[in-house]
Design a protein around this motif. Structure first.
Motif, PDB file in Angstrom:
ATOM      1  N   ARG A  99     -29.518  50.237  -1.307  1.00 15.85           N
ATOM      2  CA  ARG A  99     -29.398  51.716  -0.946  1.00 15.85           C
ATOM      3  C   ARG A  99     -29.197  51.872   0.430  1.00 15.85           C
ATOM      4  N   SER A 100     -30.083  51.279   1.459  1.00 16.36           N
ATOM      5  CA  SER A 100     -29.784  51.494   2.727  1.00 16.36           C
ATOM      6  C   SER A 100     -28.536  51.160   3.211  1.00 16.36           C
ATOM      7  N   ALA A 101     -28.021  49.926   3.005  1.00 10.68           N
ATOM      8  CA  ALA A 101     -26.615  49.738   3.466  1.00 10.68           C
ATOM      9  C   ALA A 101     -25.621  50.399   3.061  1.00 10.68           C
ATOM     10  N   ILE A 102     -25.541  51.151   1.970  1.00  8.48           N
ATOM     11  CA  ILE A 102     -24.897  52.202   1.413  1.00  8.48           C
ATOM     12  C   ILE A 102     -24.847  53.326   2.335  1.00  8.48           C
ATOM     13  N   GLY A 103     -25.945  53.806   2.700  1.00  8.08           N
ATOM     14  CA  GLY A 103     -26.128  54.874   3.375  1.00  8.08           C
ATOM     15  C   GLY A 103     -25.678  54.696   4.826  1.00  8.08           C
ATOM     16  N   VAL A 104     -26.039  53.554   5.625  1.00  8.73           N
ATOM     17  CA  VAL A 104     -25.461  53.131   7.006  1.00  8.73           C
ATOM     18  C   VAL A 104     -24.037  53.206   6.992  1.00  8.73           C
ATOM     19  N   THR A 105     -23.509  52.348   5.933  1.00  4.20           N
ATOM     20  CA  THR A 105     -21.975  52.254   5.951  1.00  4.20           C
ATOM     21  C   THR A 105     -21.181  53.595   5.748  1.00  4.20           C
ATOM     22  N   THR A 106     -21.465  54.386   4.705  1.00 12.37           N
ATOM     23  CA  THR A 106     -21.011  55.753   4.477  1.00 12.37           C
ATOM     24  C   THR A 106     -20.971  56.629   5.963  1.00 12.37           C
ATOM     25  N   GLY A 107     -22.237  56.767   6.339  1.00 14.84           N
ATOM     26  CA  GLY A 107     -22.202  57.566   7.591  1.00 14.84           C
ATOM     27  C   GLY A 107     -21.422  56.857   8.658  1.00 14.84           C
ATOM     28  N   PHE A 108     -21.389  55.858   8.888  1.00 10.33           N
ATOM     29  CA  PHE A 108     -20.635  55.112  10.208  1.00 10.33           C
ATOM     30  C   PHE A 108     -19.037  55.367   9.787  1.00 10.33           C
ATOM     31  N   CYS A 109     -18.565  54.846   8.579  1.00  6.67           N
ATOM     32  CA  CYS A 109     -17.302  55.023   8.346  1.00  6.67           C
ATOM     33  C   CYS A 109     -16.581  56.490   8.378  1.00  6.67           C
ATOM     34  N   LEU A 110     -17.360  57.419   8.000  1.00  8.96           N
ATOM     35  CA  LEU A 110     -17.187  58.796   8.027  1.00  8.96           C
ATOM     36  C   LEU A 110     -16.831  59.162   9.477  1.00  8.96           C
ATOM     37  N   LEU A 111     -17.711  58.709  10.428  1.00 12.41           N
ATOM     38  CA  LEU A 111     -17.543  59.109  11.602  1.00 12.41           C
ATOM     39  C   LEU A 111     -16.441  58.244  12.349  1.00 12.41           C
ATOM     40  N   ILE A 112     -16.268  57.354  12.226  1.00 17.97           N
ATOM     41  CA  ILE A 112     -15.196  56.564  12.845  1.00 17.97           C
ATOM     42  C   ILE A 112     -13.731  56.910  12.443  1.00 17.97           C
ATOM     43  N   SER A 113     -13.664  57.340  11.132  1.00 20.69           N
ATOM     44  CA  SER A 113     -12.640  57.915  10.398  1.00 20.69           C
ATOM     45  C   SER A 113     -12.152  59.397  11.203  1.00 20.69           C
ATOM     46  N   ALA A 114     -13.282  60.219  11.607  1.00 24.38           N
ATOM     47  CA  ALA A 114     -12.879  61.312  12.161  1.00 24.38           C
ATOM     48  C   ALA A 114     -12.344  60.870  13.602  1.00 24.38           C
ATOM     49  N   ILE A 115     -13.048  60.167  14.163  1.00 26.66           N
ATOM     50  CA  ILE A 115     -12.746  59.711  15.617  1.00 26.66           C
ATOM     51  C   ILE A 115     -11.169  59.267  15.540  1.00 26.66           C
ATOM     52  N   VAL A 116     -10.834  58.471  14.757  1.00 29.63           N
ATOM     53  CA  VAL A 116      -9.468  57.696  14.851  1.00 29.63           C
ATOM     54  C   VAL A 116      -8.392  58.506  14.397  1.00 29.63           C
ATOM     55  N   PHE A 117      -8.516  59.607  13.618  1.00 26.82           N
ATOM     56  CA  PHE A 117      -7.744  60.350  13.044  1.00 26.82           C
ATOM     57  C   PHE A 117      -7.556  61.449  14.265  1.00 26.82           C
ATOM     58  N   ILE A 118      -8.294  62.007  14.969  1.00 28.75           N
ATOM     59  CA  ILE A 118      -8.397  63.040  16.096  1.00 28.75           C
ATOM     60  C   ILE A 118      -7.578  62.316  17.248  1.00 28.75           C
ATOM     61  N   PHE A 119      -7.894  61.097  17.556  1.00 35.09           N
ATOM     62  CA  PHE A 119      -7.645  60.448  18.876  1.00 35.09           C
ATOM     63  C   PHE A 119      -6.526  59.290  18.727  1.00 35.09           C
ATOM     64  N   ALA A 120      -6.026  59.650  17.550  1.00 38.33           N
ATOM     65  CA  ALA A 120      -4.800  58.334  17.228  1.00 38.33           C
ATOM     66  C   ALA A 120      -3.907  58.361  18.420  1.00 38.33           C
ATOM     67  N   ARG A 121      -3.230  59.188  18.844  1.00 36.28           N
ATOM     68  CA  ARG A 121      -2.171  59.563  19.806  1.00 36.28           C
ATOM     69  C   ARG A 121      -2.896  58.814  21.187  1.00 36.28           C
ATOM     70  N   PRO A 122      -3.969  59.196  21.691  1.00 40.63           N
ATOM     71  CA  PRO A 122      -4.432  58.732  22.972  1.00 40.63           C
ATOM     72  C   PRO A 122      -4.882  57.390  22.986  1.00 40.63           C
ATOM     73  N   LEU A 123      -5.172  57.019  21.663  1.00 38.70           N
ATOM     74  CA  LEU A 123      -5.512  55.567  21.457  1.00 38.70           C
ATOM     75  C   LEU A 123      -4.368  54.598  21.736  1.00 38.70           C
ATOM     76  N   MET A 124      -3.146  55.149  21.073  1.00 40.83           N
ATOM     77  CA  MET A 124      -1.939  54.391  21.131  1.00 40.83           C
ATOM     78  C   MET A 124      -1.327  54.243  22.605  1.00 40.83           C
ATOM     79  N   GLN A 125      -1.781  55.190  23.224  1.00 35.57           N
ATOM     80  CA  GLN A 125      -1.161  55.497  24.591  1.00 35.57           C
ATOM     81  C   GLN A 125      -2.005  54.576  25.473  1.00 35.57           C
TER      82      GLN A 125
END
Length: 462
Positions: A320-346
Motif C-alpha cells: 500500500r505504501s509503495a503504490i502511494g509513493v509511486t503514484t505521487g511521484f509519477c504524476l509529478l514527473i509527468s507534469a514536469i516532462v509534459f510542460i518542459f519537453a521543449r526546453p529539455l530537448m534544447q
C-alpha cells in the motif's frame, strides 16, 4: 556468522514508508548518476560533434543497454537470493550462494563480452543503421564493449551490498566516477579531438574506476564476501537456486531491452532526424522514470527480506505504501516532462535543429503523460521477483514489450500514422501488462498461492 560489524540495513524492522525511502534514495541517486555517463556523452557529442555523431551514440546506447541488461539481470537475480537469505538470517547459505553466483554470472559475462566484440559489424547492420554513421557507431561500440567486465564487477558488488540493505556505498563510488567521466569527456573530445572514441574511452575508464573501488571496499568491509579455498565448492541446491533466479531475471531484463532494441531498429528506418530525436528523448525519458524503477528494486528487496522473515502483514502494508509513493511521484514527473519537453530537448540539441526538437517533444509528451503505468509495472516486477516468482516478471515483460513491438510495427506501417504509432505503442503496452499483473495477484491470493509460497520459505528456513 554475524554481520553486525558491517553497514547493513534490516528492512524487516522500523517504519515502512520511511524504511523503504531511506533504502531507495541512494539507489535512485546512484542510477541517476549512472545515467549521467551516457547523458554527458550525449550532451557533449550533440553540441560539439554534430547530428551524425549524436545519432551514432544514441543508437549505440540502446544496444549497450540491451547487452548490459543480460549481466545486470544475472546480478539482480543473485541479489534477490541474498535478500531472502539475509532476511532469514541464513548466513551459511549466503556463502554458498556467493560462490555459485560468481561462477555462473562471471562466466556468462565473459562469454558475452567475447561474443559482442566479435560481432559488432553484424549487429550494427541488424539495427538498420544508415551507412553514413556506421563507422562512428563501430568506433564508439568497440571501446565500450572493451569495458563490459568492469561494468559487470561494479553491478555485481552493488547488488550484493543492496541485498544486505547497504545502498549508500555504491552511490559514493559512482558519484566519483561520473565526475571523472565528465572531465575525461571534455578532455578527450575538446582537447584531444578523439571524437566519439573519446566519449567511449571516458565512459570505460570511469566505470573501471568505480568497479575497482567498490570491489576493494566490499571485500575489505564485508567479511562474508571473502572466500577461502575451503569455500570454493559448488552446492547443487545453491547452484539451482541462483541459476533459476538469475536466468529468469536475466531473461526479464533481456526481453525488455531486446524489445526496445527492435523498436530502435524501426526508428532507424525513419532516418537520421528521427534517430537523433529519439536518442535525446530516450535519455530524458530514462532519466525521468529512473527513480520509480529504483524504488521498485528497493521495494523488491524490502519484500524479499520480509518474505524470508515470514512477515506477511508487513509486506501487505509495504504494498500500500509503495503504490502511494509511486503514484505521487509519477504524476509529478509527468507534469514536469509534459510542460518542459521543449526546453529539455534544447539542453541537448541546438535550437536551430527545429525538426529534431519537434519530434522529440512529441515523443516526450506522449510517453511522459503515462509514467504511472511504468511505475506500477516496476513494482509488479519487484514484487513477483521477491516472493519466489521471478517467472511472472518475465511474463509481464513479454506482455508489455510484445504489445509494444507489435503495435509499433503495425501502426508505423500505416502512412497516416507513421512514427507517431511508435510513441503511442509504449504506454499501451504498460497499461495492458499492469492490468494482467494485478489480475494475477488477486487470483493468486484467492487460490492461496501466497500461503504456499510462504510455507515453502519457512520449511527451507527450518
Amino acid at each position: 556468522m554475524s554481520l553486525h560489524d558491517t553497514k547493513t540495513n534490516d528492512l524487516t524492522q522500523g517504519g515502512i514508508t520511511g524504511t523503504m525511502l531511506r533504502f531507495a534514495i541512494p539507489m535512485i541517486l546512484g542510477n541517476l548518476l549512472q545515467q549521467c555517463y551516457n547523458i554527458a556523452d550525449t550532451f557533449i557529442v550533440g553540441h560539439y560533434l554534430g547530428a551524425d555523431a549524436l545519432a551514432a551514440v544514441g543508437s549505440a546506447y540502446t544496444l549497450m543497454v540491451f547487452i548490459t541488461s543480460v549481466f545486470i539481470g544475472l546480478c539482480m537475480g543473485s541479489g534477490a537470493v541474498f535478500s531472502l537469505q539475509y532476511g532469514a538470517k541464513d548466513y551459511e547459505g549466503m556463502k554458498r550462494s556467493l560462490v555459485s553466483s560468481l561462477v555462473l554470472t562471471g562466466g556468462i559475462t565473459l562469454i558475452l563480452n567475447i561474443a559482442v566484440l566479435a560481432g559488432i559489424h553484424p549487429i550494427i547492420r541488424l539495427l538498420q543503421t544508415p551507412a553514413e554513421i556506421e563507422g562512428l557507431m563501430f568506433d564508439y561500440l568497440f571501446i565500450i564493449f572493451l569495458g563490459i567486465i568492469s561494468t559487470f564487477i561494479y553491478n555485481y558488488y552493488a547488488y550484493l551490498l543492496r541485498a544486505l540493505g547497504n545502498s549508500i556505498v555504491p552511490l559514493y563510488f559512482l558519484a566519483v566516477s561520473v565526475v571523472l567521466n565528465i572531465v575525461l569527456d571534455l578532455i578527450f573530445i575538446l582537447v584531444c579531438h578523439w571524437g566519439v572514441s573519446g566519449a567511449a574511452a571516458a565512459t570505460v575508464i570511469s566505470q573501471t574506476a568505480a568497479a575497482a573501488g567498490l570491489c576493494v571496499y566490499a571485500l575489505y568491509r564485508f567479511p562474508i564476501f571473502r572466500l577461502k579455498l575451503s569455500h570454493i565448492r559448488l552446492h547443487r541446491q545453491s547452484i539451482k537456486e541462483i541459476a533459476t533466479y538469475s536466468s529468469l531475471t536475466c531473461m526479464q531484463q533481456s526481453v525488455m531491452n531486446f524489445g526496445i532494441l527492435m523498436v530502435q531498429g524501426l526508428v532507424n528506418s525513419f532516418g537520421t532526424c528521427v534517430m537523433a530525436a529519439f536518442a535525446v528523448a530516450v535519455k530524458i525519458d530514462s532519466f525521468a522514470y529512473m527513480p520509480v524503477q529504483d524504488f521498485g528494486n528497493a521495494f523488491s528487496t524490502f519484500v524479499a527480506q520480509n518474505f524470508g522473515a515470514g512477515q506477511q502483514k508487513r509486506i501487505r502494508q509495504g504494498i500500500r505504501s509503495a503504490i502511494g509513493v509511486t503514484t505521487g511521484f509519477c504524476l509529478l514527473i509527468s507534469a514536469i516532462v509534459f510542460i518542459f519537453a521543449r526546453p529539455l530537448m534544447q539542453l541537448f540539441i541546438d535550437g536551430s535543429e527545429k525538426e529534431i526538437i519537434s519530434i522529440g517533444v512529441e515523443y516526450l509528451r506522449v510517453e511522459g503523460s503515462f509514467y504511472v503505468g511504468i511505475g506500477y509495472l516496476f513494482l509488479l516486477y519487484g514484487f513477483y521477483r521477491a516472493i519466489r516468482m521471478p517467472g511472472m516478471s518475465v511474463v509481464l515483460t513479454v506482455f508489455s514489450l510484445g504489445t509494444r513491438v507489435v503495435l509499433a510495427y503495425a501502426l508505423a506501417a500505416i502512412p497516416a500514422i507513421g512514427v507517431h504509432g511508435i510513441w503511442w505503442s509504449i504506454p499501451i503496452g504498460w497499461a495492458l501488462a499492469d492490468a494482467y499483473g494485478v489480475w494475477y495477484y488477486r487470483r493468486a491470493v484467492k487460490r492461496g498461492l501466497w500461503d504456499s509460497k510462504y510455507d515453502s520459505v519457512r520449511s527451507t528456513r527450518e
